[in-house]
Design an enzyme around this catalytic site. Sequence first.
Site, PDB file in Angstrom:
ATOM      1  N   HIS A  96       2.307  -1.670   0.911  1.00 30.95           N
ATOM      2  CA  HIS A  96       3.733  -1.509   1.502  1.00 30.95           C
ATOM      3  C   HIS A  96       4.641  -0.330   0.915  1.00 30.95           C
ATOM      4  CE1 HIS A  96       3.326  -5.454   3.186  1.00 30.95           C
ATOM      5  NE2 HIS A  96       3.146  -5.970   1.900  1.00 30.95           N
TER       6      HIS A  96
HETATM    7  O1  RIB Z   1       7.252  -7.178   0.179  1.00 31.35           O
HETATM    8  C1  RIB Z   1       6.617  -6.071  -0.472  1.00 31.35           C
HETATM    9  C2  RIB Z   1       7.315  -5.689  -1.661  1.00 31.35           C
HETATM   10  O2  RIB Z   1       7.551  -6.483  -2.629  1.00 31.35           O
HETATM   11  C3  RIB Z   1       6.602  -4.189  -2.210  1.00 31.35           C
HETATM   12  O3  RIB Z   1       7.695  -3.340  -2.701  1.00 31.35           O
HETATM   13  C4  RIB Z   1       6.168  -4.600  -3.329  1.00 31.35           C
HETATM   14  O4  RIB Z   1       5.703  -4.160  -4.410  1.00 31.35           O
HETATM   15  C5  RIB Z   1       7.120  -5.813  -3.908  1.00 31.35           C
HETATM   16  O5  RIB Z   1       8.055  -5.181  -4.447  1.00 31.35           O
END
Ligand code: RIB
Length: 313
Positions: free
Chosen positions: A239
């Site tokens: 992500h």
């Molecule tokens: O939902 C995904 C996010 O939550 C990403 O940034 C992961 O590293 C956690 O922080």
Amino acid sequence: MGRKVILDVDPGIDDAMALCLALGNPDLEVVAITAVGGNVSPTQSTRNVQAIIEQLDPPRWPRLGAASEPDNRLAVDRRSLYGSDGLGETSFAVAERQHLLPSEKVICDQVRDAPHLVTIIALGPLTNIARAFIRDPELPALVGQIVIMGGTVSGPGNITPAAEFNMFCDPVSAQTVFRSPSTKTLVPLDVTNRVELGYDLFNRLPDESNRTGQLLRQLLPQAFRGYRQQFGLEGIHVHDTVTLMSVLRPELFTTKSMAGDVETQGDLTIGATVFDRRRAPAWRHNMEVVTDMRKNAVVEAIIDGLNGRFRHE
Ligand code: RIB
Ligand code: CA
């Protein structure tokens, strides 16, 4: 000099991959990396930021900010996904550094040093950003842009049915940032979930002679284990790296102006991001939201970036 950016992170292996990409890219001047609690505790997050920087040893070390306990953080973490230390049980030794300033102060100082020129890339809960805005009420207008990984527009959450992890961890701070008069772009799960890197990633990483290759080969096996055990996936989401790519290669992404807010109450809905998509919306548009991307091109750009191959105009 490249585009001035602050990376606010909660490493986490996907944050670590984003840091590898950012620190190796000549288009960016990483002026600061600020730790925030999320995937791991604030203390562990601060330690992990130091460990990652020491492992990568970039030509120019950015200012580092220390995470602190938020006022209203919901008790959740991602140690089951990324390991008890958040970095795949690597337990890197970390040189005892001089006292680090709090992340929110580093953010305030760096933005004040370069008004309207700094992009904050928020890859964890929005605790530090909200605190910086409370500490310096003029700051929202002085930040060039905030690019936020988090939330959902129409898809399900990933930590509850309604909420994405970063928003869920500290919904009050997320609401503060959403409601601030800053220039915001949100990269939601609806888009970042579409990139799933498989095991062939290991054949496409730089080799061990390269610091990025060495670090990622130490971290990624845990991420693949976590995703297989938790979600039954034969691959991993990245992500934060997709979010960073929206800054590096904006032409690969589609955005839409929208009106969004964050739910701070509700047993079932706390941390949910809500957008006014009524036929006659009443909420004022307050951010750009990434709604689509050229996925294959984004994946190739990630691999190229990790290998030090950057697009040349
Ligand atoms: O939902 C995904 C996010 O939550 C990403 O940034 C992961 O590293 C956690 O922080
Ligand atoms: Ca993160």
